[in-house]
Design an enzyme around this catalytic site. Structure first.
Site, PDB file in Angstrom:
ATOM      1  N   GLY A  94      22.598 -11.311  -1.788  1.00 39.21           N
ATOM      2  CA  GLY A  94      22.067 -12.039  -2.942  1.00 39.21           C
ATOM      3  C   GLY A  94      21.130 -13.124  -2.450  1.00 39.21           C
ATOM      4  O   GLY A  94      21.156 -13.502  -1.286  1.00 39.21           O
ATOM      5  N   GLY A 142      25.674  -9.246  -1.687  1.00 37.46           N
ATOM      6  CA  GLY A 142      25.328  -8.688  -3.002  1.00 37.46           C
ATOM      7  C   GLY A 142      25.071  -7.187  -2.989  1.00 37.46           C
ATOM      8  O   GLY A 142      25.330  -6.492  -3.972  1.00 37.46           O
ATOM      9  N   GLU A 165      30.132 -13.922   4.962  1.00 37.53           N
ATOM     10  CA  GLU A 165      30.119 -15.171   4.186  1.00 37.53           C
ATOM     11  C   GLU A 165      30.838 -16.352   4.826  1.00 37.53           C
ATOM     12  O   GLU A 165      30.474 -17.500   4.584  1.00 37.53           O
ATOM     13  CB  GLU A 165      30.684 -14.931   2.777  1.00 37.53           C
ATOM     14  CG  GLU A 165      29.752 -14.161   1.856  1.00 37.53           C
ATOM     15  CD  GLU A 165      29.774 -12.652   2.082  1.00 37.53           C
ATOM     16  OE1 GLU A 165      28.986 -11.956   1.439  1.00 37.53           O
ATOM     17  OE2 GLU A 165      30.581 -12.170   2.907  1.00 37.53           O
ATOM     18  N   ASP A 173      32.565 -12.318  -1.622  1.00 37.41           N
ATOM     19  CA  ASP A 173      32.740 -12.199  -3.074  1.00 37.41           C
ATOM     20  C   ASP A 173      32.336 -10.813  -3.577  1.00 37.41           C
ATOM     21  O   ASP A 173      32.625  -9.826  -2.932  1.00 37.41           O
ATOM     22  CB  ASP A 173      31.990 -13.337  -3.790  1.00 37.41           C
ATOM     23  CG  ASP A 173      30.483 -13.242  -3.651  1.00 37.41           C
ATOM     24  OD1 ASP A 173      29.990 -12.706  -2.630  1.00 37.41           O
ATOM     25  OD2 ASP A 173      29.774 -13.721  -4.564  1.00 37.41           O
TER      26      ASP A 173
END
Length: 370
Positions: A94, A142, A165, A173
């Site tokens: 992302g 993402g 991350e 996530d």
């Protein structure tokens, strides 16, 4: 109190960025960031930002989401294929930097981006039609969310999968709390905490991809999928299996973590991140030393959040995991040491259980709903 000089300079920066963006929009031919095409009875989504490795931004999410729903309900569409252009990446993640900057300025992008991204992740996970992600190239963050919850994920020798991350003060996530604890043994926890990179056939061997097909065969595979007369999940499966059977590249190589799997299961079985680190240090093997060294560079807060996220996620539905992860995303945006290697707190011992638990607490009416 915010530093006035910094404030002015960041405003000027935003202004010049705005002018650049407007300049782009004025230019006669702007490539769309995502292509949404109907090819035969297939809906095809193509991430089209090769210069930034097809990184996902809010405007792409806002184009993909309604189209996915439309195709899912359309009697003329049988399957949905998602892919990236440029030959290097499916989607490398992302647009986190933009989101993080927005979070610091109190802009709503930090809420909107995660909320709408997770709603899309759930739509992919619940899609009633065969959803086929061609993850040919870098697939991180993402990009994992756009692929891993779908029915079929096709890796190639160019696939590079990671959830890195914890190295940037975030957590894995996009539903990582759902799929990672469902990989065998403690593999998911290991991948989540260390950000270990899986390549090629190993992405399938780990259970992240459902199939492995050589990169050069992907255009033919796509053509055959699009031309399927009856695109049931069984028929799609048959086509993917036949291409996998023709792909012998690297098939003789063992899984990269094969000799370490029992160690991973043993060393990462602990009731805390501190316990895992103690296990690794006490073990003394080269592999353990390396993992301990990697973990010592990660954000201590991220490591603890991630541990708890996967522990909880193991018994939750994808939807419930995404609700939890949305809470975590907002907590992480409030803490301003994102993308900053000087972690604060700087040790695991200084990260209290209470501060971790707080990140998981309900946002009331601001909670993610579907």
């Amino acid at each position: 109190c915010p530093h006035p000089v910094l404030n002015v300079s960041s405003r000027l920066r935003s202004l010049s960025r705005l002018q650049r963006i407007q300049g782009h929009m004025m230019s006669s031919h702007v490539e769309p960031e995502v292509l949404l095409e109907k090819v035969g009875r297939a809906g095809v989504i193509t991430m089209n930002r090769p210069k930034v490795l097809n990184a996902l931004n809010l405007s792409m999410i806002r184009q993909i989401s309604p189209q996915l729903k439309k195709w899912e309900n359309d009697t003329e569409t049988d399957i949905i294929i998602i892919k990236g252009v440029g030959g290097k990446a499916f989607c490398a993640g992302g647009d986190i930097r933009a989101v993080t900057e927005a979070g610091k300025l109190g802009d709503s992008l930090a809420q909107d981006f995660f909320r709408e991204e997770y709603i899309l992740n759930n739509a992919i996970g619940t899609c009633r039609k065969p959803y086929i992600a061609l993850i040919d190239g870098i697939t991180m963050g993402g990009g994992v969310g756009l692929s891993v919850h779908g029915r079929f994920r096709v890796a190639t020798e160019k696939t590079l999968f990671a959830m890195p991350e914890t190295a940037i003060g975030l957590f894995p996530d996009v539903g990582g709390g759902h799929f990672l604890p469902r990989l065998r043994g403690k593999l998911g926890l290991f991948l989540a905490l260390t950000g270990f990179r899986l390549k090629g056939r190993d992405v399938q061997r780990a259970g992240v991809a459902t199939h492995f097909v050589e990169s050069k065969k992907i255009p033919d595979l796509e053509r055959e999928l699009v031309e399927l007369k009856s695109s049931s999940a069984e028929n799609v499966s048959r086509v993917l299996d036949s291409y996998q059977n023709q792909s012998t590249l690297d098939s003789e190589k063992p899984f990269v973590l094969h000799q370490h799997m029992s160690d991973i299961d043993r060393l990462f079985s602990s009731s805390s991140v501190e316990g895992i680190l103690q296990n690794l240090k006490a073990d003394g093997s080269e592999f353990s030393k390396k993992q301990a060294e990697i973990l010592s560079k990660m954000s201590p807060t991220s490591l603890k959040i991630t541990y708890k996220q996967l522990q909880a996620g193991a018994s939750l539905s994808l939807q419930d995991v995404l609700v939890m992860e949305y809470r975590l995303s907002q907590a992480c945006m409030v803490q301003t040491n994102r993308l900053n290697p000087k972690w604060n707190p700087s040790t695991l011992e200084e990260v209290s259980d209470q501060s971790v638990d707080q990140c998981f607490s309900s946002l009331g009416e601001k909670d993610l709903t579907f």
